[in-house]
Motif scaffolding. Sequence first.
Motif, PDB file in Angstrom:
ATOM      1  N   GLU A   1       0.821  -1.211   0.000  1.00  0.00           N
ATOM      2  CA  GLU A   1       0.000   0.000   0.000  1.00  0.00           C
ATOM      3  C   GLU A   1       0.858   1.265   0.000  1.00  0.00           C
ATOM      4  O   GLU A   1       0.598   2.210  -0.742  1.00  0.00           O
ATOM      5  CB  GLU A   1      -0.934  -0.016   1.207  1.00  0.00           C
ATOM      6  CG  GLU A   1      -1.926   1.129   1.230  1.00  0.00           C
ATOM      7  CD  GLU A   1      -2.979   0.963   2.315  1.00  0.00           C
ATOM      8  OE1 GLU A   1      -3.547   1.995   2.739  1.00  0.00           O
ATOM      9  OE2 GLU A   1      -3.226  -0.184   2.735  1.00  0.00           O
ATOM     10  N   LYS A   2       1.887   1.305   0.851  1.00  0.00           N
ATOM     11  CA  LYS A   2       2.772   2.477   0.892  1.00  0.00           C
ATOM     12  C   LYS A   2       3.480   2.658  -0.437  1.00  0.00           C
ATOM     13  O   LYS A   2       3.674   3.799  -0.909  1.00  0.00           O
ATOM     14  CB  LYS A   2       3.793   2.287   2.011  1.00  0.00           C
ATOM     15  CG  LYS A   2       4.818   3.411   2.133  1.00  0.00           C
ATOM     16  CD  LYS A   2       4.157   4.745   2.431  1.00  0.00           C
ATOM     17  CE  LYS A   2       5.195   5.800   2.833  1.00  0.00           C
ATOM     18  NZ  LYS A   2       6.183   6.070   1.770  1.00  0.00           N
ATOM     19  N   TYR A   3       3.852   1.570  -1.075  1.00  0.00           N
ATOM     20  CA  TYR A   3       4.528   1.646  -2.374  1.00  0.00           C
ATOM     21  C   TYR A   3       3.594   2.251  -3.425  1.00  0.00           C
ATOM     22  O   TYR A   3       4.014   3.061  -4.250  1.00  0.00           O
ATOM     23  CB  TYR A   3       4.979   0.246  -2.788  1.00  0.00           C
ATOM     24  CG  TYR A   3       5.903   0.200  -3.985  1.00  0.00           C
ATOM     25  CD1 TYR A   3       7.215   0.641  -3.893  1.00  0.00           C
ATOM     26  CD2 TYR A   3       5.450  -0.287  -5.206  1.00  0.00           C
ATOM     27  CE1 TYR A   3       8.062   0.589  -4.983  1.00  0.00           C
ATOM     28  CE2 TYR A   3       6.293  -0.352  -6.305  1.00  0.00           C
ATOM     29  CZ  TYR A   3       7.598   0.094  -6.186  1.00  0.00           C
ATOM     30  OH  TYR A   3       8.442   0.048  -7.273  1.00  0.00           O
ATOM     31  N   ILE A   4       2.325   1.863  -3.391  1.00  0.00           N
ATOM     32  CA  ILE A   4       1.354   2.430  -4.321  1.00  0.00           C
ATOM     33  C   ILE A   4       1.191   3.925  -4.062  1.00  0.00           C
ATOM     34  O   ILE A   4       1.118   4.733  -5.000  1.00  0.00           O
ATOM     35  CB  ILE A   4      -0.009   1.719  -4.190  1.00  0.00           C
ATOM     36  CG1 ILE A   4       0.121   0.237  -4.540  1.00  0.00           C
ATOM     37  CG2 ILE A   4      -1.048   2.371  -5.097  1.00  0.00           C
ATOM     38  CD1 ILE A   4      -1.144  -0.561  -4.301  1.00  0.00           C
TER      39      ILE A   4
ATOM     40  N   GLY B   1       8.261   0.445 -14.570  1.00  0.00           N
ATOM     41  CA  GLY B   1       9.182  -0.325 -13.731  1.00  0.00           C
ATOM     42  C   GLY B   1       8.650  -0.505 -12.317  1.00  0.00           C
ATOM     43  O   GLY B   1       8.768  -1.584 -11.725  1.00  0.00           O
ATOM     44  N   SER B   2       8.035   0.549 -11.776  1.00  0.00           N
ATOM     45  CA  SER B   2       7.437   0.459 -10.447  1.00  0.00           C
ATOM     46  C   SER B   2       6.269  -0.508 -10.437  1.00  0.00           C
ATOM     47  O   SER B   2       6.074  -1.271  -9.484  1.00  0.00           O
ATOM     48  CB  SER B   2       6.978   1.845  -9.987  1.00  0.00           C
ATOM     49  OG  SER B   2       8.069   2.741  -9.897  1.00  0.00           O
ATOM     50  N   LEU B   3       5.482  -0.501 -11.510  1.00  0.00           N
ATOM     51  CA  LEU B   3       4.331  -1.395 -11.603  1.00  0.00           C
ATOM     52  C   LEU B   3       4.771  -2.858 -11.700  1.00  0.00           C
ATOM     53  O   LEU B   3       4.103  -3.752 -11.179  1.00  0.00           O
ATOM     54  CB  LEU B   3       3.473  -1.026 -12.811  1.00  0.00           C
ATOM     55  CG  LEU B   3       2.722   0.294 -12.715  1.00  0.00           C
ATOM     56  CD1 LEU B   3       2.067   0.642 -14.055  1.00  0.00           C
ATOM     57  CD2 LEU B   3       1.675   0.256 -11.617  1.00  0.00           C
ATOM     58  N   VAL B   4       5.892  -3.097 -12.368  1.00  0.00           N
ATOM     59  CA  VAL B   4       6.410  -4.466 -12.471  1.00  0.00           C
ATOM     60  C   VAL B   4       6.701  -5.016 -11.077  1.00  0.00           C
ATOM     61  O   VAL B   4       6.351  -6.165 -10.758  1.00  0.00           O
ATOM     62  CB  VAL B   4       7.681  -4.502 -13.348  1.00  0.00           C
ATOM     63  CG1 VAL B   4       8.386  -5.857 -13.221  1.00  0.00           C
ATOM     64  CG2 VAL B   4       7.331  -4.234 -14.806  1.00  0.00           C
ATOM     65  N   TYR B   5       7.318  -4.209 -10.222  1.00  0.00           N
ATOM     66  CA  TYR B   5       7.596  -4.678  -8.861  1.00  0.00           C
ATOM     67  C   TYR B   5       6.319  -4.785  -8.041  1.00  0.00           C
ATOM     68  O   TYR B   5       6.161  -5.707  -7.243  1.00  0.00           O
ATOM     69  CB  TYR B   5       8.588  -3.751  -8.158  1.00  0.00           C
ATOM     70  CG  TYR B   5       8.963  -4.247  -6.784  1.00  0.00           C
ATOM     71  CD1 TYR B   5       9.641  -5.456  -6.632  1.00  0.00           C
ATOM     72  CD2 TYR B   5       8.619  -3.539  -5.641  1.00  0.00           C
ATOM     73  CE1 TYR B   5       9.975  -5.942  -5.386  1.00  0.00           C
ATOM     74  CE2 TYR B   5       8.953  -4.022  -4.384  1.00  0.00           C
ATOM     75  CZ  TYR B   5       9.624  -5.213  -4.256  1.00  0.00           C
ATOM     76  OH  TYR B   5       9.951  -5.706  -3.027  1.00  0.00           O
ATOM     77  N   LEU B   6       5.397  -3.874  -8.258  1.00  0.00           N
ATOM     78  CA  LEU B   6       4.128  -3.920  -7.523  1.00  0.00           C
ATOM     79  C   LEU B   6       3.358  -5.199  -7.834  1.00  0.00           C
ATOM     80  O   LEU B   6       2.656  -5.743  -6.976  1.00  0.00           O
ATOM     81  CB  LEU B   6       3.282  -2.695  -7.869  1.00  0.00           C
ATOM     82  CG  LEU B   6       1.910  -2.602  -7.206  1.00  0.00           C
ATOM     83  CD1 LEU B   6       2.041  -2.569  -5.688  1.00  0.00           C
ATOM     84  CD2 LEU B   6       1.167  -1.375  -7.712  1.00  0.00           C
TER      85      LEU B   6
ATOM     86  N   PRO C   1      -1.628  -9.620  -8.261  1.00  0.00           N
ATOM     87  CA  PRO C   1      -1.865 -10.377  -9.495  1.00  0.00           C
ATOM     88  C   PRO C   1      -2.918  -9.740 -10.386  1.00  0.00           C
ATOM     89  O   PRO C   1      -2.966 -10.021 -11.587  1.00  0.00           O
ATOM     90  CB  PRO C   1      -2.326 -11.745  -8.977  1.00  0.00           C
ATOM     91  CG  PRO C   1      -2.828 -11.492  -7.594  1.00  0.00           C
ATOM     92  CD  PRO C   1      -1.979 -10.391  -7.055  1.00  0.00           C
ATOM     93  N   ASP C   2      -3.757  -8.872  -9.835  1.00  0.00           N
ATOM     94  CA  ASP C   2      -4.818  -8.243 -10.620  1.00  0.00           C
ATOM     95  C   ASP C   2      -4.288  -7.242 -11.635  1.00  0.00           C
ATOM     96  O   ASP C   2      -5.037  -6.808 -12.525  1.00  0.00           O
ATOM     97  CB  ASP C   2      -5.846  -7.571  -9.702  1.00  0.00           C
ATOM     98  CG  ASP C   2      -5.220  -6.683  -8.648  1.00  0.00           C
ATOM     99  OD1 ASP C   2      -4.082  -6.956  -8.236  1.00  0.00           O
ATOM    100  OD2 ASP C   2      -5.880  -5.708  -8.219  1.00  0.00           O
ATOM    101  N   ILE C   3      -2.996  -6.863 -11.558  1.00  0.00           N
ATOM    102  CA  ILE C   3      -2.456  -5.946 -12.562  1.00  0.00           C
ATOM    103  C   ILE C   3      -1.439  -6.636 -13.471  1.00  0.00           C
ATOM    104  O   ILE C   3      -0.758  -5.983 -14.259  1.00  0.00           O
ATOM    105  CB  ILE C   3      -1.820  -4.704 -11.908  1.00  0.00           C
ATOM    106  CG1 ILE C   3      -0.570  -5.083 -11.101  1.00  0.00           C
ATOM    107  CG2 ILE C   3      -2.835  -3.967 -11.034  1.00  0.00           C
ATOM    108  CD1 ILE C   3       0.243  -3.877 -10.632  1.00  0.00           C
ATOM    109  N   SER C   4      -1.336  -7.951 -13.373  1.00  0.00           N
ATOM    110  CA  SER C   4      -0.327  -8.684 -14.146  1.00  0.00           C
ATOM    111  C   SER C   4      -0.487  -8.470 -15.649  1.00  0.00           C
ATOM    112  O   SER C   4       0.490  -8.192 -16.350  1.00  0.00           O
ATOM    113  CB  SER C   4      -0.418 -10.181 -13.818  1.00  0.00           C
ATOM    114  OG  SER C   4       0.517 -10.920 -14.565  1.00  0.00           O
TER     115      SER C   4
END
Length: 344
Positions: free
Chosen positions: A87-90, A131-136, A141-144
């Motif tokens: 959550e903090k990363y988002i 790149g941030s989304l790849v780590y997230l 899994p809902d954004i894979s």
Amino acid sequence: FASVVTAAGFSPNAHDPALFVHLSARGRTLLLLYVDDMIITGDDSEYIAFVKARLNEQFLMSDLGPLCYFLGIVVSSTSDGFSISQEKYIQDILARAALSDERTPMELNVNLRASDGELLSDPTRYRHLVGSLVYLAVTRPDISYPVHILSQFVSAPTSVHYSHLHVLRYLRGTISHRLFFPRSSSLQLQAYSDATWASDPSDRCSLSAYCAFLGGSLISWKTKKQTAVSRSSAEAELRAMALLTAEVTWLRWLLEDFGVSVTTPTTLLFDSTGAIDIARDPMKHELTKHIGVDASYVRAAMQDHVIALQYVPSELQLADFFTKARTRAHHRFHLSKLSVVDPP
């Protein structure tokens, strides 16, 4: 560091270079290492205390106690189970954006091409966000699927690609979503595989996807573009089947290293009877010589009782979630099946 750990009695794991294992009469101890961060867990509390003391002699270390935060991933524990979230990363990703909420991470029927739109004068922001989304996606899994699509254009992103960062608005509206692992989950491994035939509009390559469960817990998932063009949907499904077979083989090895006995074949569920027939019947390999390696690999795993193929109707094929954008209703259905939840 590895020499200190091995001197303390750990053995490097053959299936994961970041994992070290120690066995004693009191139980099994696992050490997972990433650069200078580590997780130590196991049955032998005396040995864990000994290892901490040895490491403190050699390095300046801090013991953070029970696992609650690791590499930006928050680990929460309740009486019902465990959950992981970022959550903090988002919040960090969205800090500089003023975005409205969305209910799905990608619009339906979007076919992006490398040639769409004008090249961005400065692609840095697009690359940073993707790149941030790849780590997230490690915990989401809902954004894979959308992350897979968007990451294909990081080398030369355009204005059109940037405008389809729809997933950021979705994350703003689902920031508290987390992946849940119930304590009641069994230790039975099961996996789903799916493919979309000739789905890439630029080169007609197909898309493979899979998801694997340990009981009711989602532990592995992937969306991957196939490297060769398939001449039929059955061939695309068979390539996806081989990809999942390799993943399941590795997961079975890893579970054995964790002390979990895996003696029965792992059920792999597919919605393609054609691909299942090709994998089961060696006579049909003659009709598909160009994918004979994949077919033989899957069939060998069946003969060794590593996997067991099973048909599942398309509407119950959970891996389908990782191959295309979904309607709002279908998206909610799959979230519930994948145990992507909001905190109570």
